[in-house]
Enzyme design. Structure first.
Site, PDB file in Angstrom:
ATOM      1  N   GLN A 277     -72.157 -19.777   5.363  1.00 52.88           N
ATOM      2  CA  GLN A 277     -73.027 -20.190   6.382  1.00 52.88           C
ATOM      3  C   GLN A 277     -74.698 -20.868   5.661  1.00 52.88           C
ATOM      4  OE1 GLN A 277     -71.840 -18.240   9.823  1.00 52.88           O
ATOM      5  NE2 GLN A 277     -73.857 -18.007  10.482  1.00 52.88           N
TER       6      GLN A 277
ATOM      7  N   LEU B 137     -77.737  -6.194  17.294  1.00 54.27           N
ATOM      8  CA  LEU B 137     -78.029  -6.291  18.503  1.00 54.27           C
ATOM      9  C   LEU B 137     -78.895  -6.557  18.637  1.00 54.27           C
ATOM     10  CD1 LEU B 137     -74.435  -5.621  18.792  1.00 54.27           C
ATOM     11  CD2 LEU B 137     -75.495  -7.420  17.986  1.00 54.27           C
TER      12      LEU B 137
ATOM     13  N   GLY C  16     -80.372 -10.660  24.094  1.00 54.66           N
ATOM     14  CA  GLY C  16     -79.465 -11.573  23.841  1.00 54.66           C
ATOM     15  C   GLY C  16     -77.445 -11.486  23.583  1.00 54.66           C
ATOM     16  N   HIS C  17     -77.680 -10.981  22.836  1.00 55.40           N
ATOM     17  CA  HIS C  17     -76.398 -10.360  22.658  1.00 55.40           C
ATOM     18  C   HIS C  17     -75.241  -9.763  23.068  1.00 55.40           C
ATOM     19  CE1 HIS C  17     -77.658 -11.017  18.082  1.00 55.40           C
ATOM     20  NE2 HIS C  17     -76.474 -11.926  17.856  1.00 55.40           N
TER      21      HIS C  17
ATOM     22  N   MET D 243     -73.977 -11.812  14.303  1.00 56.85           N
ATOM     23  CA  MET D 243     -73.839 -11.372  12.835  1.00 56.85           C
ATOM     24  C   MET D 243     -75.177  -9.708  12.933  1.00 56.85           C
ATOM     25  SD  MET D 243     -74.928 -14.660  10.655  1.00 56.85           S
ATOM     26  CE  MET D 243     -76.891 -14.844  10.992  1.00 56.85           C
TER      27      MET D 243
ATOM     28  N   SER E 128     -82.214 -11.794  16.001  1.00 55.68           N
ATOM     29  CA  SER E 128     -82.519 -10.707  14.931  1.00 55.68           C
ATOM     30  C   SER E 128     -83.453 -10.802  14.120  1.00 55.68           C
ATOM     31  CB  SER E 128     -81.337 -10.856  14.142  1.00 55.68           C
ATOM     32  OG  SER E 128     -79.801 -10.532  15.351  1.00 55.68           O
ATOM     33  N   ARG E 129     -83.399 -11.743  13.297  1.00 56.56           N
ATOM     34  CA  ARG E 129     -84.793 -12.656  12.780  1.00 56.56           C
ATOM     35  C   ARG E 129     -86.107 -12.314  12.913  1.00 56.56           C
ATOM     36  NH1 ARG E 129     -81.157 -16.890  11.589  1.00 56.56           N
ATOM     37  NH2 ARG E 129     -80.678 -16.443   8.969  1.00 56.56           N
TER      38      ARG E 129
ATOM     39  N   GLY F  13     -74.341 -18.487  22.424  1.00 55.52           N
ATOM     40  CA  GLY F  13     -75.401 -18.481  22.915  1.00 55.52           C
ATOM     41  C   GLY F  13     -76.013 -19.833  22.921  1.00 55.52           C
TER      42      GLY F  13
HETATM   43  P1  AMP Z   1     -76.474 -14.327  15.383  1.00 56.08           P
HETATM   44  O1  AMP Z   1     -75.894 -12.430  15.190  1.00 56.08           O
HETATM   45  O2  AMP Z   1     -77.692 -14.391  15.533  1.00 56.08           O
HETATM   46  O3  AMP Z   1     -75.378 -15.177  14.796  1.00 56.08           O
HETATM   47  O4  AMP Z   1     -75.858 -14.996  17.145  1.00 56.08           O
HETATM   48  C1  AMP Z   1     -74.504 -14.066  18.222  1.00 56.08           C
HETATM   49  C2  AMP Z   1     -74.495 -15.142  19.136  1.00 56.08           C
HETATM   50  O5  AMP Z   1     -75.833 -14.287  20.272  1.00 56.08           O
HETATM   51  C3  AMP Z   1     -74.465 -15.952  19.430  1.00 56.08           C
HETATM   52  O6  AMP Z   1     -73.805 -17.266  20.004  1.00 56.08           O
HETATM   53  C4  AMP Z   1     -76.390 -16.488  19.582  1.00 56.08           C
HETATM   54  O7  AMP Z   1     -76.585 -17.616  19.875  1.00 56.08           O
HETATM   55  C5  AMP Z   1     -75.998 -15.798  20.805  1.00 56.08           C
HETATM   56  N1  AMP Z   1     -77.846 -15.748  20.684  1.00 56.08           N
HETATM   57  C6  AMP Z   1     -78.514 -14.931  19.686  1.00 56.08           C
HETATM   58  N2  AMP Z   1     -79.572 -14.580  20.363  1.00 56.08           N
HETATM   59  C7  AMP Z   1     -79.879 -15.288  21.879  1.00 56.08           C
HETATM   60  C8  AMP Z   1     -80.675 -15.199  22.983  1.00 56.08           C
HETATM   61  N3  AMP Z   1     -81.981 -15.410  23.107  1.00 56.08           N
HETATM   62  N4  AMP Z   1     -80.519 -15.357  24.183  1.00 56.08           N
HETATM   63  C9  AMP Z   1     -78.479 -15.682  23.705  1.00 56.08           C
HETATM   64  N5  AMP Z   1     -78.044 -15.631  23.412  1.00 56.08           N
HETATM   65  C10 AMP Z   1     -78.660 -15.804  21.776  1.00 56.08           C
END
Ligand code: AMP
Length: 300
Positions: A72, A44, A47-48, A41, A197-198, A158
């Site tokens: 969602q 970035l 983690g991303h 989302m 991101s939050r 993740g």
């Molecule tokens: P999001 O943008 O929050 O929807 O996350 C996109 C992808 O990045 C999802 O598969 C998350 O699980 C992964 N993700 C987010 N934060 C982390 C993190 N701290 N470590 C590993 N993967 C992450």
């Protein structure tokens, strides 16, 4: 394809253009073609980036999708204020090896409201499935759409969102979606806070209090070794987190992974033959954070 090492990623905003670029790549790469998808989302962080690097190492073409999926989010959640920063995202994407950044509008993804839902019963019912009704149905729809649009060989998720991994693995298996789901380890700040991101929503005080999550979860192996049952472990984790006056606990739970079912009540968790997920969701001010630990840890 060496584009990821040298060139900025291509920015693609329409499904038609994305399909064309992937088709071109597959034609050029022939039988060696391999496409990795990293759905996000945006906003970035490292983690991303870890998912992108993994995909770039495994595949000839890495597609990063950035889409804040309205389906969602619940009516009182943070869809409207979810952080966005396209320019910074593109810099992170380039650095981490994305070849294509797919950034569709809501209208491109949902030209009319989706009447279809993808419900993965069982695994999606507890934790975030219970506290965010409809969330995983929305995830199921958007991830299925992305799988159909990109037709990736592998897709990277993740373990920060461990229940999402369980839901997507089950969905892909049940529906024979022809893609390998690759779970990737949680990336944390040096002080333990799981990247999200939050996290930008957190005040300085909230951020330092939020360290109670990783600090408490880090003690889980010790409590399991001391013969905790699920109830006792939940009580210990809850008490650990409640030590922070700002922590407003949404849930603390212990479930088998990836089935997401409660372990037998009288089972000493150290005797469990199934993997266990200890997952928490906690509000600090207006910000809801999630974190978890998998026992034994997932292979990286
Ligand atoms: P999001 O943008 O929050 O929807 O996350 C996109 C992808 O990045 C999802 O598969 C998350 O699980 C992964 N993700 C987010 N934060 C982390 C993190 N701290 N470590 C590993 N993967 C992450």
């Amino acid at each position: 394809m060496t584009a990821s090492l040298t060139a900025a990623p291509a920015i693609v905003r329409t499904i038609a253009e994305l399909r064309m670029q992937i088709k071109d790549y597959r034609r050029q790469a022939g039988e060696h073609a391999s496409v990795g998808l990293v759905p996000t989302m945006g906003y970035l962080h490292e983690g991303h980036a870890s998912l992108l690097r993994r995909s770039a190492a495994d595949n000839g073409l890495t597609v990063l999708s950035i889409f804040v999926n309205p389906l969602q989010f619940g009516p009182n959640e943070d869809f409207d204020r979810y952080p966005r920063d396209e320019a910074r995202d593109l810099a992170v994407a380039a650095d981490a090896g994305a070849d294509i950044v797919f950034m569709p509008s809501v209208g491109e993804m949902y030209p009319r409201p989706a009447a279809t839902r993808v419900t993965v019963s069982g695994v999606s019912e507890r934790l975030c499935g219970a506290s965010r009704p409809g969330h995983f149905d929305g995830v199921g729809v958007v991830v299925t759409k992305l799988f159909n649009i990109v037709q990736p060989d592998k897709a990277y998720f993740g373990m920060k969102d461990a229940q999402q991994v369980a839901v997507i693995e089950r969905m892909a298996g049940d529906l024979n979606q022809p893609v390998d789901i690759v779970p990737c380890p949680i990336v944390r700040e040096a002080d333990g806070l799981a990247l999200s991101s939050r996290n930008v929503y957190l005040s300085e005080t909230e951020r330092s209090e939020a360290l109670v999550l990783s600090a408490t979860l880090a003690r889980v192996p010790e409590w399991i070794a001391a013969d905790a049952t699920a109830e006792r472990l939940k009580a210990a984790v809850t008490a650990g987190i409640a030590a922070s006056p700002l922590a407003d606990i949404d849930y603390v739970d212990v479930l088998t992974f990836p089935d997401m079912q409660p372990p037998q009540a009288d089972l000493k968790l150290s005797d469990s033959r199934e993997r266990l997920l200890v997952a928490v969701a906690v509000r600090f001010g207006r910000t809801r954070l999630i974190d978890n630990i998998l026992i034994p840890a997932a292979e990286a």
